[in-house]
Design a protein around this motif. Structure first.
Motif, PDB file in Angstrom:
ATOM      1  N   ASP A  85      50.516  34.452  86.571  1.00 57.92           N
ATOM      2  CA  ASP A  85      51.752  34.969  85.983  1.00 57.92           C
ATOM      3  C   ASP A  85      52.862  33.968  86.283  1.00 57.92           C
ATOM      4  O   ASP A  85      52.720  33.104  87.151  1.00 57.92           O
ATOM      5  CB  ASP A  85      52.095  36.337  86.587  1.00 57.92           C
ATOM      6  CG  ASP A  85      52.864  37.200  85.598  1.00 57.92           C
ATOM      7  OD1 ASP A  85      53.444  36.619  84.659  1.00 57.92           O
ATOM      8  OD2 ASP A  85      52.881  38.427  85.752  1.00 57.92           O
ATOM      9  N   LYS A  86      53.972  34.067  85.569  1.00 57.97           N
ATOM     10  CA  LYS A  86      55.064  33.115  85.746  1.00 57.97           C
ATOM     11  C   LYS A  86      55.585  33.088  87.184  1.00 57.97           C
ATOM     12  O   LYS A  86      56.015  32.057  87.680  1.00 57.97           O
ATOM     13  CB  LYS A  86      56.209  33.459  84.785  1.00 57.97           C
ATOM     14  CG  LYS A  86      55.867  33.164  83.332  1.00 57.97           C
ATOM     15  CD  LYS A  86      57.042  33.498  82.430  1.00 57.97           C
ATOM     16  CE  LYS A  86      56.693  33.202  80.962  1.00 57.97           C
ATOM     17  NZ  LYS A  86      57.806  33.539  80.063  1.00 57.97           N
ATOM     18  N   LYS A  87      55.537  34.228  87.870  1.00 59.53           N
ATOM     19  CA  LYS A  87      56.026  34.296  89.251  1.00 59.53           C
ATOM     20  C   LYS A  87      55.063  33.644  90.247  1.00 59.53           C
ATOM     21  O   LYS A  87      55.382  33.508  91.432  1.00 59.53           O
ATOM     22  CB  LYS A  87      56.255  35.758  89.654  1.00 59.53           C
ATOM     23  CG  LYS A  87      54.997  36.595  89.618  1.00 59.53           C
ATOM     24  CD  LYS A  87      55.295  38.047  89.934  1.00 59.53           C
ATOM     25  CE  LYS A  87      53.999  38.879  89.854  1.00 59.53           C
ATOM     26  NZ  LYS A  87      54.238  40.295  90.123  1.00 59.53           N
ATOM     27  N   ASP A  88      53.889  33.235  89.760  1.00 59.66           N
ATOM     28  CA  ASP A  88      52.868  32.675  90.645  1.00 59.66           C
ATOM     29  C   ASP A  88      52.833  31.143  90.649  1.00 59.66           C
ATOM     30  O   ASP A  88      51.850  30.552  91.097  1.00 59.66           O
ATOM     31  CB  ASP A  88      51.472  33.192  90.242  1.00 59.66           C
ATOM     32  CG  ASP A  88      51.344  34.694  90.409  1.00 59.66           C
ATOM     33  OD1 ASP A  88      51.997  35.233  91.317  1.00 59.66           O
ATOM     34  OD2 ASP A  88      50.583  35.310  89.640  1.00 59.66           O
ATOM     35  N   TYR A  89      53.886  30.492  90.175  1.00 59.78           N
ATOM     36  CA  TYR A  89      53.883  29.031  90.104  1.00 59.78           C
ATOM     37  C   TYR A  89      53.659  28.395  91.484  1.00 59.78           C
ATOM     38  O   TYR A  89      52.934  27.414  91.616  1.00 59.78           O
ATOM     39  CB  TYR A  89      55.198  28.518  89.503  1.00 59.78           C
ATOM     40  CG  TYR A  89      55.132  28.326  88.007  1.00 59.78           C
ATOM     41  CD1 TYR A  89      54.501  27.207  87.462  1.00 59.78           C
ATOM     42  CD2 TYR A  89      55.691  29.254  87.143  1.00 59.78           C
ATOM     43  CE1 TYR A  89      54.433  27.031  86.087  1.00 59.78           C
ATOM     44  CE2 TYR A  89      55.628  29.089  85.767  1.00 59.78           C
ATOM     45  CZ  TYR A  89      54.995  27.978  85.242  1.00 59.78           C
ATOM     46  OH  TYR A  89      54.915  27.809  83.885  1.00 59.78           O
ATOM     47  N   ASN A  90      54.299  28.950  92.524  1.00 56.92           N
ATOM     48  CA  ASN A  90      54.166  28.383  93.874  1.00 56.92           C
ATOM     49  C   ASN A  90      52.740  28.489  94.399  1.00 56.92           C
ATOM     50  O   ASN A  90      52.279  27.629  95.159  1.00 56.92           O
ATOM     51  CB  ASN A  90      55.128  29.081  94.842  1.00 56.92           C
ATOM     52  CG  ASN A  90      56.573  28.676  94.596  1.00 56.92           C
ATOM     53  OD1 ASN A  90      56.828  27.579  94.131  1.00 56.92           O
ATOM     54  ND2 ASN A  90      57.502  29.565  94.905  1.00 56.92           N
ATOM     55  N   SER A  95      51.269  38.635  96.847  1.00 54.24           N
ATOM     56  CA  SER A  95      51.211  38.607  95.388  1.00 54.24           C
ATOM     57  C   SER A  95      50.086  39.510  94.897  1.00 54.24           C
ATOM     58  O   SER A  95      48.973  39.476  95.443  1.00 54.24           O
ATOM     59  CB  SER A  95      50.981  37.175  94.907  1.00 54.24           C
ATOM     60  OG  SER A  95      50.767  37.130  93.507  1.00 54.24           O
ATOM     61  N   ARG A 127      53.865  35.246 102.130  1.00 51.82           N
ATOM     62  CA  ARG A 127      53.991  35.601 100.720  1.00 51.82           C
ATOM     63  C   ARG A 127      52.937  36.637 100.357  1.00 51.82           C
ATOM     64  O   ARG A 127      51.822  36.610 100.865  1.00 51.82           O
ATOM     65  CB  ARG A 127      53.816  34.348  99.861  1.00 51.82           C
ATOM     66  CG  ARG A 127      54.025  34.566  98.372  1.00 51.82           C
ATOM     67  CD  ARG A 127      54.042  33.252  97.615  1.00 51.82           C
ATOM     68  NE  ARG A 127      52.798  32.520  97.716  1.00 51.82           N
ATOM     69  CZ  ARG A 127      52.676  31.339  98.277  1.00 51.82           C
ATOM     70  NH1 ARG A 127      53.720  30.745  98.806  1.00 51.82           N
ATOM     71  NH2 ARG A 127      51.506  30.722  98.336  1.00 51.82           N
TER      72      ARG A 127
END
Length: 399
Positions: free
Chosen positions: A118-123, A94, A92
């Protein structure tokens, strides 16, 4: 008639009721020696890989395995090296914004590091166990989530406010330039039992861009997570761009990485030494057996048994000892590992209050067993060849 005859004779030489007590003791000691060697290797290997696995979970889950940035830690998103996405080990990637800050509460002041969410960083933040708080990091409110140890250091808790201060990056402007400060509300705490609990602060990306005065499309760099961080070859990531620098996790956790590498080297040395001892043990045992039985070997040759089959008799004899030793050693090591209290008790007799993680890798244990079997069988070949090269007439000439 027993077929194949060489296996039957080999097993008869290995164990039968007519063997003297001395020979039985020698055989049992050989099996015990191999068992202890196998047990030691498997337990040592499981301890090393258990520690390595625990290190991945407790440390490498919370820090990026590789950071791509430039010397100023301020880079345009368009400069991202896309070739990195083609590498097999990459899991991954980011983008992120980060900076060192002063943190001031009513009772204390210390340093920390902000990291953006950020919202895309939840994982990425899943291992922090703060999914109940992440929604508070929105674009409209100055909210933050920080480590529990950092909160204890500042004597603050959830719903308290703290002041973050950005220091000038250029030293000569340190006293001239006005510090950028802002008040933030604490909406959550994370406790990972890791070093990051002492310094890390999570903040919304857009709030951070505004607070740090970043231009549009500019970031600190990119964080890269790998499928296996221990197989990180930094040279495979090098891109022909002079302005990019690559910082791997070993720079942050250098001492721990060295400790793991030293453990691996010690384990390998341990493995080689035990293989050597087992090989010598087999050679000595078989040599004594064959010197004693050289007259029988000569008689078998005169009766038409070829040299190859005579060699197979003693290969069967050596392999029987090895296979039983490997089986018992593997069984004992599995019992000790699955009954982890026994190993921890033995370790705690020397070191108090240490809980050692253990991880079994069946494939690697199979490789160890096969390697031991091959080395043990190979160690039988020289004494067999040395005895069988003599002619029957020479051996029986003094009888």
């Amino acid at each position: 008639m027993y077929k194949p005859i060489y296996i039957f004779i080999g097993l008869r030489y290995f164990w039968n009721r007519h063997l003297t007590n001395f020979k039985k003791i020698i055989t049992i000691l050989s099996i015990i020696g191999i068992s202890i060697g196998i047990t030691s290797i498997i337990i040592t290997m499981s301890l090393v890989y258990g520690f390595q696995n625990e290190f991945k979970k407790s440390v490498l889950s919370f820090i990026p395995h590789l950071i791509i940035t430039n010397k100023s830690y301020y880079i345009n998103k368009s400069e991202f090296p896309k070739n990195i996405l083609k590498l097999k080990n990459v899991k991954r990637v980011s983008s992120f914004i980060s900076d060192k800050v002063l943190i001031q509460s009513k009772e204390n002041i210390t340093t920390g590091e902000i990291i953006t969410f950020d919202k895309k960083d939840y994982n990425i933040f899943k291992c922090y166990n703060i999914h109940n708080y992440l929604y508070t990091l929105n674009e409209k409110q100055n909210n933050i989530i920080l480590g529990k140890k950092l909160a204890e250091k500042l004597h603050v808790n959830i719903n308290d406010s703290i002041k973050l201060i950005i220091l000038p990056k250029i030293k000569k402007n340190f006293f001239k330039k006005k510090f950028n400060t802002r008040i933030f509300k604490i909406t959550g705490l994370f406790n990972t039992n890791n070093d990051i609990d002492d310094y890390q602060i999570i903040i919304n990306t857009k709030i951070a861009i505004n607070f740090l005065n970043y231009y549009k499309n500019y970031i600190t760099g990119w964080r890269v997570w790998l499928k296996d961080p221990f197989f990180l070859n930094i040279n495979s990531f090098q891109i022909k761009k002079n302005n990019l620098i690559f910082l791997d996790w070993k720079t942050q956790q250098g001492e721990l990485f060295k400790a793991i590498q030293i453990e691996k080297y010690i384990m390998f040395l341990f493995f080689v030494l035990i293989l050597l001892i087992v090989g010598i043990n087999i050679v000595i045992t078989l040599t004594v057996n064959m010197i004693e039985k050289q007259n029988i070997i000569a008689i078998l040759q005169t009766q038409g048994l070829c040299r190859k089959k005579i060699m197979l008799i003693f290969v069967t004899l050596g392999a029987s000892t090895t296979i039983i030793g490997i089986f018992l050693g593997t069984l004992i090591s599995f019992i000790l590992i699955f009954q982890g209290k026994i190993i921890n008790f033995l370790i705690n007799t020397l070191f108090s209050d240490i809980d050692i993680p253990i991880k079994i890798f069946p494939f690697q244990i199979l490789i160890v067993d096969i390697t031991f079997a091959m080395i043990s069988v190979a160690s039988t070949l020289y004494p067999i060849w040395h005895i069988t090269k003599s002619t029957p007439s020479k051996i029986l000439s003094y009888e």
